[in-house]
Structure formats: C-alpha cells, structure tokens
Design a protein around this motif. Structure first.
Motif, PDB file in Angstrom:
ATOM      1  N   ALA A  56       0.832  -1.205   0.000  1.00 62.38           N
ATOM      2  CA  ALA A  56       0.000   0.000   0.000  1.00 62.38           C
ATOM      3  C   ALA A  56       0.868   1.257   0.000  1.00 62.38           C
ATOM      4  O   ALA A  56       0.538   2.248  -0.649  1.00 62.38           O
ATOM      5  N   GLU A  59       2.258   1.619  -3.451  1.00 62.21           N
ATOM      6  CA  GLU A  59       1.164   1.995  -4.328  1.00 62.21           C
ATOM      7  C   GLU A  59       0.822   3.469  -4.181  1.00 62.21           C
ATOM      8  O   GLU A  59       0.397   4.117  -5.137  1.00 62.21           O
ATOM      9  N   ALA A  60       1.021   3.991  -2.966  1.00 63.01           N
ATOM     10  CA  ALA A  60       0.682   5.389  -2.718  1.00 63.01           C
ATOM     11  C   ALA A  60       1.425   6.321  -3.676  1.00 63.01           C
ATOM     12  O   ALA A  60       0.882   7.339  -4.103  1.00 63.01           O
ATOM     13  N   ILE A  63      -0.363   6.456  -6.705  1.00 61.70           N
ATOM     14  CA  ILE A  63      -1.590   7.228  -6.501  1.00 61.70           C
ATOM     15  C   ILE A  63      -1.305   8.726  -6.573  1.00 61.70           C
ATOM     16  O   ILE A  63      -2.103   9.485  -7.116  1.00 61.70           O
ATOM     17  N   TYR A  64      -0.126   9.150  -6.043  1.00 56.89           N
ATOM     18  CA  TYR A  64       0.230  10.569  -6.171  1.00 56.89           C
ATOM     19  C   TYR A  64       0.282  10.957  -7.641  1.00 56.89           C
ATOM     20  O   TYR A  64      -0.242  12.004  -8.041  1.00 56.89           O
ATOM     21  N   LEU A  66      -1.225   9.541 -10.047  1.00 55.04           N
ATOM     22  CA  LEU A  66      -2.592   9.508 -10.573  1.00 55.04           C
ATOM     23  C   LEU A  66      -3.344  10.788 -10.220  1.00 55.04           C
ATOM     24  O   LEU A  66      -4.053  11.358 -11.063  1.00 55.04           O
ATOM     25  N   VAL A  67      -3.152  11.249  -8.974  1.00 53.47           N
ATOM     26  CA  VAL A  67      -3.823  12.487  -8.556  1.00 53.47           C
ATOM     27  C   VAL A  67      -3.358  13.643  -9.433  1.00 53.47           C
ATOM     28  O   VAL A  67      -4.173  14.448  -9.917  1.00 53.47           O
ATOM     29  N   LEU A  70      -4.902  13.336 -12.812  1.00 48.91           N
ATOM     30  CA  LEU A  70      -6.318  13.721 -12.789  1.00 48.91           C
ATOM     31  C   LEU A  70      -6.473  15.231 -12.693  1.00 48.91           C
ATOM     32  O   LEU A  70      -7.362  15.822 -13.314  1.00 48.91           O
ATOM     33  N   ILE A  71      -5.586  15.868 -11.899  1.00 51.88           N
ATOM     34  CA  ILE A  71      -5.643  17.329 -11.787  1.00 51.88           C
ATOM     35  C   ILE A  71      -5.369  17.951 -13.148  1.00 51.88           C
ATOM     36  O   ILE A  71      -6.053  18.889 -13.578  1.00 51.88           O
ATOM     37  N   PHE A  74      -8.553  17.257 -15.437  1.00 48.58           N
ATOM     38  CA  PHE A  74      -9.879  17.809 -15.137  1.00 48.58           C
ATOM     39  C   PHE A  74      -9.871  19.275 -14.727  1.00 48.58           C
ATOM     40  O   PHE A  74     -10.926  19.880 -14.609  1.00 48.58           O
ATOM     41  N   ILE A  75      -8.704  19.852 -14.460  1.00 52.17           N
ATOM     42  CA  ILE A  75      -8.714  21.266 -14.083  1.00 52.17           C
ATOM     43  C   ILE A  75      -8.038  22.096 -15.175  1.00 52.17           C
ATOM     44  O   ILE A  75      -6.986  21.741 -15.655  1.00 52.17           O
TER      45      ILE A  75
END
Lengths: 75, 240
Positions: A56, A59-60, A63-64, A66-67, A70-71, A74-75
């Motif tokens: 985990a 994986e984090a 995930i960073y 991925l964040v 995504l930013i 979508f922004i």
C-alpha cells in the motif's frame, strides 16, 4: 500544439512514468516476501499482513502520480 | 462522463455533498456505537462479541508497536477512531445511490449533474483535516511525553550536520500532512473514477470485481492510516 492536446499528453505521461517506480517496488516487495515465506512457511500469516501494508505504501506513490494526472486532466 | 475533482456544492456555499455524506457517516457511527456501549454485560452476546474482537485486535496491534501498556491505552482510542471513521466512510461511498442520486443544475449555461452524496474521503478537505489532526496529535503526544526535549529533534545546534538533520526533520513533519492526505484522497478518488469508468463501459456484472477491490482498498487504506499514525506517535514519544 494546442493546450488540450498538451494536457492529454501530459496526463498520460504523468501516470505512465509515475507508475514505473511503484511497479518495480511492489515487484521487489513481493519477491522478497515469497522468498521469506519459502524459508519460513510458518510465518506466512505475519509476513503477508506486513506485505499488504508495504505494498500500500509503494502503491501510494503511483496514486500521487494519478492524482496529478487527474488534476491535469480535469482542471 | 462528468468527473469533478472538487466536491460539488449543494444548497448554500459551505455545504458540499461530501460533507453531507461525512455527517451521515458520523451519525451512523455515533448511533451504532452508542447502542453497542449501552448494555455491556460480562457474558457478551453476538453484537458485543464482534465489537470485542475488533477492540482486542487493535489492542494487540497497538501493544505490539508501543511495547508499553500505558502508551497503548493512551493511543488506542484515537487511532481506533481514525480507523472506524475512515473505514466506514470508505464503505459508505460504495453504497448504491452515493454518486448516482442527485439533481441537475445550470452551471455556465450548461446542465450539470450534481450528486447528492459523494464519498467523504474523495474530498481533499476531509482527508486534509484528518491528516492535520493526526500530525497535530503526534506533536501533542511528543511534547507531552518528552516535554521540551521533543524540540531537540528539530533544533540541534551542536554542529552543522545535526542542524541540517533537524531542519530535514522539521520539513518531514509537514510532508507527513501532505502524504497522509494525498494517499487517502488519491486512493478513494481513484476508486470512484475507476468504478465510474468501468460502469460506463460495461454496466452489467463487470463492475462487481472492482467493487470487491474497492472494499479491500478501503480497508487497507484505513489500516495504513491507523498504523502510520501509531508508528509516528511511537517514534515521537521515544527518547533518543
């Protein structure tokens, strides 16, 4: 290049490159865990619960990425 | 497909849909545990047994990290609250109706769908609050146990290298807030996006294994948050 195209490329590149290191890390954690279980099968329960938490953490990092992707998207 | 990174506002300005879900989640937790705590008997029934198993598991987990019964009793209520709050909210976010019940709203001339509920931890504000609370309590316990000696970790002017290490320690305290909040937010929000994408591709049967995955991820992330807080508290309260 247009901004929207650039954004798509950047988002894709972010998660693609950002996924490499955690993938290697998770692979190393898994291989070492299997080795450890092979040497000491009685400790399998203890080891696997630790491994899940360690995976985990690795994986984090993905995930960073991925964040961030995504930013960008979508922004 | 519309995916919003920020939580959408419903009603008036400060009330977002993730806040609403958080309030519902808190109410569920309070009602559930008040009911459990009301009639405790020496011979536990089935409900009390389940609760005791969970508390016992965390007692052993905390004990194995702190190696000190006094500290265990001090840390346990806080870290278990973290665990239950995060776990229940992660799982509440997977219920049908969360993210799908809502209303249409005119925004910049376009009709935009605004869901009434949204997983609490899929909002950076919630996870940031949790992270600040966690790191704040780490500092609190550090100061409580080591008094002024706690700050020696950060401000050590006995040489160039200790001074630099202390500076790095100071930065790492702030990095903890960021890593705590982004880890939880990223996992939960990525799960929401994953489910939305899969559901829009194949609406039937295909999302089921992903729901199972999200149930697992929700549990793991709750556990990771709890364990990390616990380990940092233990490190902060130790003499060097």
């Amino acid at each position: 290049m247009e901004e929207s195209v650039m954004k798509l490329l950047a988002a894709g590149a972010t998660i693609a490159i950002g996924g490499i290191a955690p993938a290697i890390g998770i692979g190393m954690i898994g291989s070492k865990a299997m080795e450890a279980i092979g040497r000491n099968p009685e400790a399998a329960g203890k080891i696997s619960s630790q491994v899940i938490i360690l995976v985990a953490f690795a994986e984090a990092i993905a995930i960073y990425a991925l964040v961030v992707a995504l930013i960008i998207k979508f922004i | 497909m519309e995916i919003s990174l920020a939580a959408e506002k419903i009603l008036t300005a400060p009330i977002t849909n993730s806040l609403l879900t958080g309030l519902v989640g808190s109410a569920v937790i309070i009602i559930l545990f008040r009911a459990l705590a009301r009639n405790i008997t020496p011979r536990p029934g089935s409900k009390q047994n389940v609760a005791e198993v969970i508390v016992d598991y965390f007692l052993n987990l905390t004990e194995s990290i702190t190696q000190n019964h006094q500290k265990t009793l001090e840390f346990l209520p806080l870290v278990m609250t973290f665990f239950i709050f995060i776990l229940l909210n992660n799982w509440l976010g997977l219920l049908p109706g969360v993210g799908s019940i809502g209303f249409n709203e005119l925004k910049e001339g376009k009709e935009v769908f605004v869901p009434l509920f949204r997983s609490t931890n899929a909002d950076l504000n919630t996870t940031l609050a949790l992270a600040i609370f966690s790191v704040g309590s780490i500092q609190y316990y550090g100061i409580k146990h080591l008094r002024l000696g706690y700050f020696k970790k950060f401000f050590d002017f006995s040489g160039v290298i200790p001074c630099f290490v202390g500076f790095l320690e100071l930065i790492s305290e702030f990095a903890k807030v960021i890593s705590f909040s982004f880890r939880l937010f990223g996992n939960v929000f990525a799960g929401e996006v994953l489910l939305a994408v899969i559901t829009s591709l194949v609406p039937l049967i295909a999302p089921v294994p992903f729901y199972a995955l999200e149930l697992f991820v929700g549990l793991i992330q709750a556990l990771v948050f709890t364990m990390l807080s616990l380990v940092f508290m233990q490190v902060a309260t130790q003499h060097h």
